[in-house]
Design a protein around this motif. Structure first.
Motif, PDB file in Angstrom:
ATOM      1  N   ALA A 163       4.824  -4.017  -0.353  1.00  0.00           N
ATOM      2  CA  ALA A 163       4.922  -3.693  -1.783  1.00  0.00           C
ATOM      3  C   ALA A 163       4.212  -2.431  -2.120  1.00  0.00           C
ATOM      4  CB  ALA A 163       4.482  -4.970  -2.576  1.00  0.00           C
ATOM      5  N   VAL A 164       4.474  -1.837  -3.342  1.00  0.00           N
ATOM      6  CA  VAL A 164       3.832  -0.459  -3.416  1.00  0.00           C
ATOM      7  C   VAL A 164       2.348  -1.133  -4.038  1.00  0.00           C
ATOM      8  CG1 VAL A 164       3.541   1.355  -5.002  1.00  0.00           C
ATOM      9  CG2 VAL A 164       5.741   0.402  -4.468  1.00  0.00           C
ATOM     10  N   PRO A 165       1.287  -0.729  -3.307  1.00  0.00           N
ATOM     11  CA  PRO A 165      -0.079  -0.903  -3.605  1.00  0.00           C
ATOM     12  C   PRO A 165      -0.507  -0.557  -4.891  1.00  0.00           C
ATOM     13  CG  PRO A 165       0.049   0.141  -1.172  1.00  0.00           C
ATOM     14  CD  PRO A 165       1.322   0.456  -2.185  1.00  0.00           C
ATOM     15  N   ALA A 166      -1.497  -1.395  -5.500  1.00  0.00           N
ATOM     16  CA  ALA A 166      -1.873  -1.055  -7.028  1.00  0.00           C
ATOM     17  C   ALA A 166      -2.560   0.360  -7.145  1.00  0.00           C
ATOM     18  CB  ALA A 166      -2.801  -2.181  -7.137  1.00  0.00           C
ATOM     19  N   ARG A 167      -3.106   0.748  -6.079  1.00  0.00           N
ATOM     20  CA  ARG A 167      -3.781   2.117  -6.296  1.00  0.00           C
ATOM     21  C   ARG A 167      -2.824   3.154  -6.529  1.00  0.00           C
ATOM     22  NH1 ARG A 167      -9.639   1.824  -3.509  1.00  0.00           N
ATOM     23  NH2 ARG A 167      -9.952  -0.293  -3.405  1.00  0.00           N
ATOM     24  N   ILE A 168      -1.865   2.899  -5.690  1.00  0.00           N
ATOM     25  CA  ILE A 168      -0.510   3.960  -6.028  1.00  0.00           C
ATOM     26  C   ILE A 168       0.111   3.720  -7.430  1.00  0.00           C
ATOM     27  CG2 ILE A 168       1.647   4.810  -5.059  1.00  0.00           C
ATOM     28  CD1 ILE A 168       0.467   4.108  -2.496  1.00  0.00           C
ATOM     29  N   THR A 169       0.453   2.447  -7.689  1.00  0.00           N
ATOM     30  CA  THR A 169       1.210   2.203  -8.894  1.00  0.00           C
ATOM     31  C   THR A 169       0.400   2.745 -10.123  1.00  0.00           C
ATOM     32  OG1 THR A 169       1.897   0.185  -8.062  1.00  0.00           O
ATOM     33  CG2 THR A 169       1.837   0.137 -10.367  1.00  0.00           C
ATOM     34  N   TYR A 170      -0.825   2.461 -10.107  1.00  0.00           N
ATOM     35  CA  TYR A 170      -1.603   3.293 -11.334  1.00  0.00           C
ATOM     36  C   TYR A 170      -2.377   4.448 -11.206  1.00  0.00           C
ATOM     37  CZ  TYR A 170      -1.947  -1.775 -12.814  1.00  0.00           C
ATOM     38  OH  TYR A 170      -1.674  -3.020 -13.088  1.00  0.00           O
ATOM     39  N   GLY A 171      -1.700   5.115 -10.134  1.00  0.00           N
ATOM     40  CA  GLY A 171      -2.101   6.523  -9.938  1.00  0.00           C
ATOM     41  C   GLY A 171      -3.169   7.012  -9.671  1.00  0.00           C
ATOM     42  N   SER A 172      -4.140   6.088  -8.928  1.00  0.00           N
ATOM     43  CA  SER A 172      -5.423   6.442  -8.595  1.00  0.00           C
ATOM     44  C   SER A 172      -5.670   7.215  -7.175  1.00  0.00           C
ATOM     45  CB  SER A 172      -6.195   5.199  -8.526  1.00  0.00           C
ATOM     46  OG  SER A 172      -6.163   4.261  -7.586  1.00  0.00           O
ATOM     47  N   VAL A 173      -4.543   7.517  -6.629  1.00  0.00           N
ATOM     48  CA  VAL A 173      -4.663   8.177  -5.359  1.00  0.00           C
ATOM     49  C   VAL A 173      -3.820   9.249  -5.499  1.00  0.00           C
ATOM     50  CG1 VAL A 173      -4.078   7.956  -2.593  1.00  0.00           C
ATOM     51  CG2 VAL A 173      -4.616   5.825  -4.133  1.00  0.00           C
ATOM     52  N   PRO A 174      -4.645  10.607  -5.835  1.00  0.00           N
ATOM     53  CA  PRO A 174      -4.042  11.852  -5.991  1.00  0.00           C
ATOM     54  C   PRO A 174      -3.073  12.157  -4.917  1.00  0.00           C
ATOM     55  CG  PRO A 174      -6.430  11.937  -6.338  1.00  0.00           C
ATOM     56  CD  PRO A 174      -5.921  10.624  -5.617  1.00  0.00           C
ATOM     57  N   GLY A 175      -1.916  12.631  -5.529  1.00  0.00           N
ATOM     58  CA  GLY A 175      -0.755  13.261  -4.503  1.00  0.00           C
ATOM     59  C   GLY A 175      -0.022  12.255  -3.949  1.00  0.00           C
ATOM     60  N   ILE A 176      -0.098  11.131  -4.351  1.00  0.00           N
ATOM     61  CA  ILE A 176       0.884  10.156  -3.611  1.00  0.00           C
ATOM     62  C   ILE A 176       1.532   9.061  -4.842  1.00  0.00           C
ATOM     63  CG2 ILE A 176       1.034   8.021  -1.874  1.00  0.00           C
ATOM     64  CD1 ILE A 176      -1.324   9.106  -0.671  1.00  0.00           C
ATOM     65  N   SER A 177       3.025   9.486  -4.996  1.00  0.00           N
ATOM     66  CA  SER A 177       3.667   8.875  -5.786  1.00  0.00           C
ATOM     67  C   SER A 177       4.098   7.447  -5.378  1.00  0.00           C
ATOM     68  CB  SER A 177       4.573   9.744  -6.611  1.00  0.00           C
ATOM     69  OG  SER A 177       5.376  10.040  -5.482  1.00  0.00           O
ATOM     70  N   VAL A 178       4.788   6.870  -6.102  1.00  0.00           N
ATOM     71  CA  VAL A 178       5.385   5.519  -5.451  1.00  0.00           C
ATOM     72  C   VAL A 178       6.815   5.888  -4.759  1.00  0.00           C
ATOM     73  CG1 VAL A 178       6.999   3.642  -6.289  1.00  0.00           C
ATOM     74  CG2 VAL A 178       4.974   4.254  -7.593  1.00  0.00           C
ATOM     75  N   ASP A 179       7.170   7.104  -5.001  1.00  0.00           N
ATOM     76  CA  ASP A 179       8.484   7.482  -4.299  1.00  0.00           C
ATOM     77  C   ASP A 179       8.131   8.154  -2.823  1.00  0.00           C
ATOM     78  OD1 ASP A 179      10.235   7.094  -6.293  1.00  0.00           O
ATOM     79  OD2 ASP A 179      10.306   9.005  -7.228  1.00  0.00           O
ATOM     80  N   ARG A 180       7.048   8.940  -3.013  1.00  0.00           N
ATOM     81  CA  ARG A 180       6.597   9.313  -1.864  1.00  0.00           C
ATOM     82  C   ARG A 180       6.055   8.244  -0.731  1.00  0.00           C
ATOM     83  NH1 ARG A 180       1.858  13.940  -0.724  1.00  0.00           N
ATOM     84  NH2 ARG A 180       1.813  14.075   1.653  1.00  0.00           N
ATOM     85  N   TYR A 181       5.465   7.189  -1.380  1.00  0.00           N
ATOM     86  CA  TYR A 181       5.098   6.017  -0.600  1.00  0.00           C
ATOM     87  C   TYR A 181       6.286   5.259   0.231  1.00  0.00           C
ATOM     88  CZ  TYR A 181       3.549   1.558   0.315  1.00  0.00           C
ATOM     89  OH  TYR A 181       3.221  -0.103   1.150  1.00  0.00           O
ATOM     90  N   MET A 182       7.269   5.319  -0.747  1.00  0.00           N
ATOM     91  CA  MET A 182       8.555   4.404  -0.185  1.00  0.00           C
ATOM     92  C   MET A 182       9.053   5.249   0.997  1.00  0.00           C
ATOM     93  SD  MET A 182       8.477   1.554  -1.969  1.00  0.00           S
ATOM     94  CE  MET A 182      10.088   0.917  -1.371  1.00  0.00           C
ATOM     95  N   VAL A 183       9.253   6.649   0.770  1.00  0.00           N
ATOM     96  CA  VAL A 183       9.694   7.550   1.657  1.00  0.00           C
ATOM     97  C   VAL A 183       8.890   7.390   2.989  1.00  0.00           C
ATOM     98  CG1 VAL A 183      10.223   9.933   2.578  1.00  0.00           C
ATOM     99  CG2 VAL A 183      10.778   8.970   0.168  1.00  0.00           C
TER     100      VAL A 183
END
Length: 657
Positions: free
Chosen positions: A460-480
């Motif tokens: 699942a997409v981690p909450a830190r990525i969902t809420y944009g608290s990790v600069p430079g890592i979007s949901v799309d980039r995480y899925m790729v």
């Protein structure tokens, strides 16, 4: 005549077009042919030669043989220079590294006992990390003890280890009554006992499971402070709970080494003057079973007004020293690393002191005062006491801090920390303040976002990525990133012994990024120590923990907090690009050799130039290696170096310094 001339011109134009089209088709056909030939050269049957010809004995543990690998020199002949414009040293000689003296067989560079004696004993600073200076670094190979054997395969390794691999009987004598470990002929047996679980860790965890949910996937990551031989973590794995166990290198000789030999996650560590090397909001559960951590006293002066706090001055004798201090600092660190709604489980002194006070050789008054102090510190952290039943006491951290301000008005206590980054934990001193949770607007909201239960949590997409608290890592980039690791793991299973074969148990990812490598391995009987270099930008270790995985911060210019020969497979993705201008790669490779078991494997991913340099060094470290193409084909500039550490042992038997 004019019409005849026009027809002739048209004829020549058609011929020219045909020749051009034929030339284009011919060149295209040749390109396709050469591409197919190149891809055919990189097929799995060619790449797999490295491991199949190293003929390792996978049944070493059960047969009792030493597992010497039979190496074929022909399997190491690399046809690499002809395909790449990089000069490869064609000479047969390499700068060979000699073996270190046998006194270094259990050398831990940053927890060296001799070096540690030079440091202050206040707050156990002398047992924290103190790494050698550059002139102290070793340029030799740490030897395995004579008659070293490949460890038992999991799950048999949970209960057995070879005596020759860790020749220490001290714990079997010192902890004989508590059933930590027993010597049976040529092996150790781990009955699963512990100081506070005489019926075994399995039954003890069942008791905890009667009080809080352990099997529904809500609790996935745990930390065991002062773990012993990690029987708690070993049996938590039955509940799909991954436990980070840690203990210092102290008088309980080799306890963390035993844990890792069993195939249980562990590292050398201590509650001292610095933060633990984990991010904030990492663990669903923290555990202490008579872990000897002075929760009510730590020797640090107060940093906030005394009028707002109950202070308990206690004298605690530990390791021959007397400490004087205030209560609760170590609990604030547990609070930092606990997830919102996470649990703290405590057994042993002072819990149930009315029954055990004589056996603990302490007065009733002393034990009552200690428990009162712990209860008070927990209230000031806004924790709720869930229960105290028999030998167990359990507290729960709030899911957010909306009500915490009112609680603090009544109980006083530490202020909210002003630090901008609660995840910073590499050589970071403890702070006498509460790490604030992310803000919420509703008292029923989970600060930072609610996580799914395991195993859905892994992908699942981690909450830190969902809420944009990790600069430079979007949901799309995480899925790729997740998709990439499906093909990569499939390729690794062709390059080395398949990851589900049982040959690998303890795996390290030296540059884990968002944990895609470990998540894809979660279906196999392995566990992964996800390492995030401390200076990584962005810092992704919090994301890894939100996926239900575990890991730590690390600087690879220094030694890792583990014993020699504790990992079966090391994965190094882009590590040497990251560190090429920071420290000598030779020392990083020697550290990898120290922590890698004999016949263990390493997978490097990096540029061709760096892999050629790496190979030139590892050829002198008794490794066998081969460079192969990227899984996407020969035209990808990133390449893969697969290496196997050969079997060899030391000969002399000198006492460890």
């Amino acid at each position: 005549m004019a019409r005849d001339y026009s027809g002739s011109q048209m004829h020549h134009q058609l011929e020219a077009k045909r020749r051009r089209l034929t030339w284009i088709l011919g060149v295209s056909a040749l390109c396709i042919l050469f591409y197919v030939l190149g891809a055919w050269q990189a097929t799995p049957s060619t790449q797999y030669d490295l491991y199949t010809k190293v003929a390792c004995d996978n049944n070493t543990a059960t047969s009792g043989n030493n597992g010497n690998a039979t190496l074929s020199s022909s399997s190491m002949d690399l046809d690499f220079a002809s395909h790449h414009q990089i000069e490869v040293d064609s000479s047969n000689t390499a700068n060979e590294f000699p073996p270190c003296d046998m006194s270094y067989s259990e050398y831990t560079p940053c927890q060296d006992k001799v070096r540690g004696r030079k440091f202050d004993r206040e707050m156990m600073k002398y047992r924290e990390r103190h790494c050698p200076d550059k002139e102290e670094l070793l340029l030799c190979l740490i030897p395995a003890p004579p008659n070293y054997k490949t460890p038992f395969k999991w799950p048999q390794s949970r209960d057995y280890a070879w005596y020759n691999n860790i020749p220490h009987k001290e714990l079997s004598i010192e902890k004989a009554i508590q059933n930590w470990i027993q010597v049976e002929g040529d092996r150790f047996r781990f009955p699963g006992g512990g100081t506070m679980f005489p019926r075994g860790a399995d039954a003890y965890i069942d008791d905890i499971g009667e009080l809080i949910p352990l099997t529904d996937g809500k609790i996935r990551t745990a930390v065991d402070t002062g773990c012993g031989v990690a029987s708690f973590g070993a049996y938590m794995l039955k509940r799909d709970i991954l436990t980070m166990s840690f203990a210092p290198r102290d008088t309980h000789e080799a306890q963390v080494q035993f844990a890792l030999e069993r195939g249980v996650p562990a590292m050398i560590g201590i509650m001292g003057s610095q933060r633990l090397p984990y991010p904030a909001r990492a663990f669903d559960l923290a555990h202490c079973s008579r872990c000897l951590i002075p929760w009510s006293n730590n020797g640090k002066p107060s940093l906030y007004p005394l009028s707002k706090r109950k202070i308990t001055f206690l004298y605690i004798i530990a390791n021959g020293l007397i400490h004087l201090g205030i209560d609760g600092l170590y609990l604030t660190e547990v609070d930092r690393i606990l997830r919102p709604g996470g649990y703290w489980v405590l057994s042993g002194p002072p819990i149930r002191w009315k029954k055990y006070w004589r056996g603990w050789e302490r007065t009733k008054e002393d034990l009552k005062r200690e428990q009162d102090s712990i209860e008070d510190a927990a209230k000031r952290l806004c924790w709720k006491k869930v229960t105290e039943h028999d030998d167990l006491a359990i507290w729960q951290k709030p899911i957010n801090h909306l009500k915490c301000v009112k609680i603090k008005e009544n109980y006083g206590g530490p202020p909210m920390c002003r630090s901008q980054d609660p995840d910073t934990a590499w050589y970071k001193n403890l702070e006498d303040c509460i790490t604030p949770l992310p803000e919420v607007t509703n008292e029923n909201d989970v600060a930072g976002g609610e996580l799914l239960n395991w195993p859905e949590r892994a992908f699942a997409v981690p909450a830190r990525i969902t809420y944009g608290s990790v600069p430079g890592i979007s949901v799309d980039r995480y899925m790729v990133e997740n998709e990439l690791w499906k093909d990569r793991i499939e390729n690794y299973n062709r390059l080395i012994s398949p990851l589900g074969s049982g040959r690998h148990r303890n795996i390290m990812d030296m540059n884990a990024y968002v944990g895609g490598f470990a998540a894809e391995l979660s279906k196999y009987p392995v566990w992964v120590m996800n390492v995030v270099p401390h200076n990584s930008d962005p810092d992704t270790l919090g994301v890894i923990y939100e996926r239900g995985l575990i890991g730590t911060y690390q600087d690879w210019c220094e030694g890792f907090s583990t014993y020699p020969r504790t990992y079966d497979l090391i994965h190094a993705n882009g590590v040497f690009t990251m560190y090429r201008d920071r420290c000598d790669m030779t020392y990083i490779l020697l550290e990898m050799d120290r922590i890698l078991r004999p016949q263990g494997s390493v997978i490097f991913r990096d540029t061709v130039e760096l892999l050629v340099k790496i190979k030139s060094i590892t050829d002198g470290m008794r490794w066998k290696s081969q460079i192969v193409d990227h899984e996407s084909g020969p035209f990808n500039p990133e390449k893969i170096l697969v290496a196997v550490k050969t079997y060899w042992t030391g000969e002399a038997t000198h006492k460890q310094p």
